[in-house]
Design a protein around this motif. Structure first.
Motif, PDB file in Angstrom:
ATOM      1  N   ASP A 160       0.701  -1.273  -0.354  1.00 34.74           N
ATOM      2  CA  ASP A 160       0.083   0.331  -0.348  1.00 34.74           C
ATOM      3  C   ASP A 160       0.267   1.239   0.189  1.00 34.74           C
ATOM      4  O   ASP A 160       0.738   2.102  -0.568  1.00 34.74           O
ATOM      5  CB  ASP A 160      -0.738  -0.178   1.183  1.00 34.74           C
ATOM      6  CG  ASP A 160      -1.789  -1.134   0.966  1.00 34.74           C
ATOM      7  OD1 ASP A 160      -2.040  -1.348   0.232  1.00 34.74           O
ATOM      8  OD2 ASP A 160      -2.221  -1.610   2.230  1.00 34.74           O
ATOM      9  N   LEU A 161       1.550   1.416   1.478  1.00 34.13           N
ATOM     10  CA  LEU A 161       2.843   2.205   0.691  1.00 34.13           C
ATOM     11  C   LEU A 161       3.267   2.471  -0.612  1.00 34.13           C
ATOM     12  O   LEU A 161       3.843   4.402  -1.141  1.00 34.13           O
ATOM     13  CB  LEU A 161       3.769   2.444   1.258  1.00 34.13           C
ATOM     14  CG  LEU A 161       2.972   2.204   3.665  1.00 34.13           C
ATOM     15  CD1 LEU A 161       4.731   1.820   4.195  1.00 34.13           C
ATOM     16  CD2 LEU A 161       3.042   3.308   3.468  1.00 34.13           C
ATOM     17  N   GLU A 166       4.310   5.209  -5.478  1.00 34.17           N
ATOM     18  CA  GLU A 166       4.456   5.312  -6.652  1.00 34.17           C
ATOM     19  C   GLU A 166       3.266   7.108  -7.298  1.00 34.17           C
ATOM     20  O   GLU A 166       3.715   7.773  -7.659  1.00 34.17           O
ATOM     21  CB  GLU A 166       3.728   4.711  -7.669  1.00 34.17           C
ATOM     22  CG  GLU A 166       5.204   3.350  -6.841  1.00 34.17           C
ATOM     23  CD  GLU A 166       4.017   1.933  -7.612  1.00 34.17           C
ATOM     24  OE1 GLU A 166       5.436   1.139  -8.151  1.00 34.17           O
ATOM     25  OE2 GLU A 166       3.324   2.048  -7.477  1.00 34.17           O
ATOM     26  N   SER A 167       2.253   7.199  -6.509  1.00 35.77           N
ATOM     27  CA  SER A 167       1.882   8.525  -7.162  1.00 35.77           C
ATOM     28  C   SER A 167       1.889   9.211  -6.677  1.00 35.77           C
ATOM     29  O   SER A 167       2.241  10.226  -7.313  1.00 35.77           O
ATOM     30  CB  SER A 167      -0.038   8.031  -5.622  1.00 35.77           C
ATOM     31  OG  SER A 167      -0.817   9.241  -6.588  1.00 35.77           O
ATOM     32  N   VAL A 177      14.200   7.150  -5.429  1.00 36.57           N
ATOM     33  CA  VAL A 177      14.601   5.726  -4.507  1.00 36.57           C
ATOM     34  C   VAL A 177      13.875   5.995  -3.458  1.00 36.57           C
ATOM     35  O   VAL A 177      13.937   4.580  -2.692  1.00 36.57           O
ATOM     36  CB  VAL A 177      15.889   6.948  -4.217  1.00 36.57           C
ATOM     37  CG1 VAL A 177      15.184   8.194  -3.376  1.00 36.57           C
ATOM     38  CG2 VAL A 177      16.566   6.103  -2.825  1.00 36.57           C
ATOM     39  N   ASP A 178      12.781   6.767  -3.550  1.00 38.99           N
ATOM     40  CA  ASP A 178      11.672   6.525  -2.219  1.00 38.99           C
ATOM     41  C   ASP A 178      11.087   4.429  -2.310  1.00 38.99           C
ATOM     42  O   ASP A 178      10.629   4.815  -1.827  1.00 38.99           O
ATOM     43  CB  ASP A 178      10.553   7.656  -2.049  1.00 38.99           C
ATOM     44  CG  ASP A 178      11.640   8.569  -1.582  1.00 38.99           C
ATOM     45  OD1 ASP A 178      11.968   8.379  -1.429  1.00 38.99           O
ATOM     46  OD2 ASP A 178      10.710   9.174  -2.310  1.00 38.99           O
ATOM     47  N   ILE A 179      11.286   4.478  -4.189  1.00 38.73           N
ATOM     48  CA  ILE A 179      10.184   3.297  -3.809  1.00 38.73           C
ATOM     49  C   ILE A 179      10.925   2.151  -4.555  1.00 38.73           C
ATOM     50  O   ILE A 179      10.590   0.972  -3.574  1.00 38.73           O
ATOM     51  CB  ILE A 179       9.504   3.351  -6.071  1.00 38.73           C
ATOM     52  CG1 ILE A 179       8.808   4.607  -6.237  1.00 38.73           C
ATOM     53  CG2 ILE A 179       8.885   2.363  -6.800  1.00 38.73           C
ATOM     54  CD1 ILE A 179       8.343   4.757  -7.257  1.00 38.73           C
ATOM     55  N   LEU A 180      12.288   2.520  -4.679  1.00 40.18           N
ATOM     56  CA  LEU A 180      13.142   1.548  -3.992  1.00 40.18           C
ATOM     57  C   LEU A 180      13.518   1.066  -2.935  1.00 40.18           C
ATOM     58  O   LEU A 180      13.716  -0.083  -2.725  1.00 40.18           O
ATOM     59  CB  LEU A 180      14.170   2.224  -5.073  1.00 40.18           C
ATOM     60  CG  LEU A 180      14.664   1.651  -6.596  1.00 40.18           C
ATOM     61  CD1 LEU A 180      15.992   3.037  -6.838  1.00 40.18           C
ATOM     62  CD2 LEU A 180      13.730   0.532  -6.775  1.00 40.18           C
ATOM     63  N   ARG A 181      13.503   1.859  -2.011  1.00 39.44           N
ATOM     64  CA  ARG A 181      13.082   2.156  -0.893  1.00 39.44           C
ATOM     65  C   ARG A 181      12.250   1.185   0.070  1.00 39.44           C
ATOM     66  O   ARG A 181      12.452   0.077   0.581  1.00 39.44           O
ATOM     67  CB  ARG A 181      13.267   3.361   0.581  1.00 39.44           C
ATOM     68  CG  ARG A 181      13.098   3.614   1.262  1.00 39.44           C
ATOM     69  CD  ARG A 181      14.829   2.989   2.095  1.00 39.44           C
ATOM     70  NE  ARG A 181      15.133   2.234   3.721  1.00 39.44           N
ATOM     71  CZ  ARG A 181      14.980   2.061   4.124  1.00 39.44           C
ATOM     72  NH1 ARG A 181      14.258   0.724   3.669  1.00 39.44           N
ATOM     73  NH2 ARG A 181      15.069   2.319   5.550  1.00 39.44           N
ATOM     74  N   GLU A 380       8.834  12.154   5.029  1.00 39.98           N
ATOM     75  CA  GLU A 380       9.454  11.005   4.177  1.00 39.98           C
ATOM     76  C   GLU A 380       9.298   9.756   4.922  1.00 39.98           C
ATOM     77  O   GLU A 380       8.865   9.594   5.464  1.00 39.98           O
ATOM     78  CB  GLU A 380      10.512  11.436   4.625  1.00 39.98           C
ATOM     79  CG  GLU A 380      11.654  13.046   4.274  1.00 39.98           C
ATOM     80  CD  GLU A 380      11.749  12.780   2.663  1.00 39.98           C
ATOM     81  OE1 GLU A 380      11.645  11.820   1.563  1.00 39.98           O
ATOM     82  OE2 GLU A 380      11.946  13.958   2.541  1.00 39.98           O
ATOM     83  N   ILE A 381       9.682   8.857   3.305  1.00 40.53           N
ATOM     84  CA  ILE A 381       8.533   7.667   3.273  1.00 40.53           C
ATOM     85  C   ILE A 381       9.930   7.311   4.644  1.00 40.53           C
ATOM     86  O   ILE A 381       9.297   5.875   4.842  1.00 40.53           O
ATOM     87  CB  ILE A 381       9.330   7.330   1.894  1.00 40.53           C
ATOM     88  CG1 ILE A 381       8.443   5.327   2.366  1.00 40.53           C
ATOM     89  CG2 ILE A 381      10.501   7.159   1.293  1.00 40.53           C
ATOM     90  CD1 ILE A 381       7.044   5.089   2.625  1.00 40.53           C
TER      91      ILE A 381
END
Length: 421
Positions: A160-161, A166-167, A177-181, A380-381
């Protein structure tokens, strides 16, 4: 009590929900309760069976202890016949039966019976310990499976996160990098689930070994979280006077008392009844009784004149009795200590669970705010992931604490049991 607050996945499909419901229904239909597993273990455990056979063997010793000594039969042949008034004596038979002092057989039977009772109490204690081991393994397995559910839930939360990040990335509110994290944490979760699966199989193997069945046999547990939370508390913390560990020693005391009585009887004379039969050869002896065999009844009495030996026997029995009394007092102290330690541990676990509950309630509010902040790209994620990891940690610690509380309660049940159970 001890509620958790899972984050529902907005992307869950109806198909997956239906499959999950069908799986849970089938799982509940075949689930095995703790009582069923205990009964299976008591019926099949090899170590328990071995102890019961030792008890049966000791019971057979009662018949042996009360049995008469075998009579002695001797035969003698005179190479050079002994001349008598009625003819030469060429052979002789002797039959003797020794008789102990009055009441000796009864005392020996009582000794064997008390030792048999001691073996039975040992069997009872071993059975209760087996129940405890099965329960501890069962709750450990329940905790592991509940933790696996939490890890799966964590994986859904990460998915979900990832959708949220991604959105934000598509709207230029987040970096790649947030998606990769998030994907990195998802890979870690998959590895954790595989480790838990291996640990699950190891616990199942150990549980099946206790029940003496196929090591690969399934152990089905329905709703492990509910099982962990359903705690039936042991109110009494008083030592049972009839605990098998104490009853076993008391049986040994009774056996020692019988042995003391036996030592007194062994200091008394023993009687022997016998019969001698002499074969007389007829060699034209001028006597009316010539050639007639001789029959002679005999009575013998043992003379216990070595008083030092008898005194030493009685002293040894007395010292054994004192040792058994010390053993009984020590066992009482051990049981009381184990009960108190279990009660202290129970109180500590309650305090720890209260702490986890408070922390989870605070985290619930924080996570709700953090989700909104993440969606608005104002947080921040990494911080959101840290909060969810902290929540998962508390939930896992809560699950383990519940399992430990159940195991502690089972321990108290064992320590306060009596031999009549």
């Amino acid at each position: 009590m001890f509620n958790t607050y899972p984050i529902k996945s907005p992307g869950s499909s109806l198909k997956l929900v239906l499959i999950g419901l069908l799986f849970c229904l089938g799982f509940k239909l075949n689930a095995q309760s703790l009582e069923v597993l205990k009964t299976t273990a008591a019926e099949n455990n090899l170590e328990l069976k071995a102890q019961y056979k030792r008890f049966e063997a000791q019971i057979e010793g009662i018949t042996l202890a009360k049995s008469w000594q075998d009579p002695n039969l001797s035969f003698g042949y005179f190479i050079s016949p002994i001349e008598t008034r009625v003819g030469p004596q060429i052979a002789r038979f002797s039959l003797t039966q020794m008789l102990p002092w009055f009441g000796t057989f009864k005392v020996k039977g009582d000794m064997a019976a008390y030792k048999g009772e001691a073996e039975f109490e040992k069997f009872q204690d071993q059975k209760l310990k087996l129940y405890l081991k099965v329960a501890q393994q069962y709750y450990e397995l329940s905790a592991l499976r509940y933790i696996a559910e939490l890890e799966e839930e964590q994986l859904e939360i990460l998915e979900d996160l990832k959708s949220i990040v991604e959105s934000n990335y598509e709207n230029n509110k987040a970096d790649l990098v947030d998606i990769l994290r998030v994907e990195l944490d998802m890979d870690k979760q998959l590895n954790v689930l595989q480790v838990l699966k291996d640990q699950d199989q190891a616990l199942v193997t150990q549980l099946n070994q206790m029940m003496n069945r196929q090591l690969e046999a399934e152990v089905l547990i329905s709703n492990p979280k509910q099982i962990l939370e359903q705690i039936q508390f042991i109110e009494s913390d008083t030592l049972s006077k009839a605990h098998p560990r104490l009853e076993r020693i008391r049986s040994l005391q009774d056996s020692n008392a019988a042995e003391s009585e036996l030592a007194q009887k062994q200091a008394m004379p023993q009687f022997g009844l016998g019969l001698d039969y002499a074969i007389i050869q007829n060699q034209n002896v001028m006597n009316a009784d010539a050639g007639q065999d001789a029959i002679m009844p005999m009575l013998s009495v043992s003379l216990p004149i070595f008083g030092k030996k008898n005194k030493s026997r009685k002293k040894a029995v007395s010292l054994q009795g004192e040792a058994i009394q010390f053993q009984l007092e020590n066992e009482k102290t051990l049981l009381r200590t184990e009960i108190q330690v279990a009660k202290y541990k129970q109180d500590e676990l309650f305090d720890r669970l209260d702490l986890y509950e408070k922390q989870l309630l605070r985290l619930k509010d924080i996570l709700q705010l953090s989700e909104v902040a993440l969606a608005n790209a104002s947080m921040e994620i990494e911080e959101v992931l840290r909060l969810y990891q902290e929540r998962l940690l508390y939930l896992k610690q809560q699950a383990q604490a519940l399992a430990n509380l159940q195991k502690t309660n089972e321990t108290l049940g064992y320590l306060t049991s009596n031999s009549a159970l």
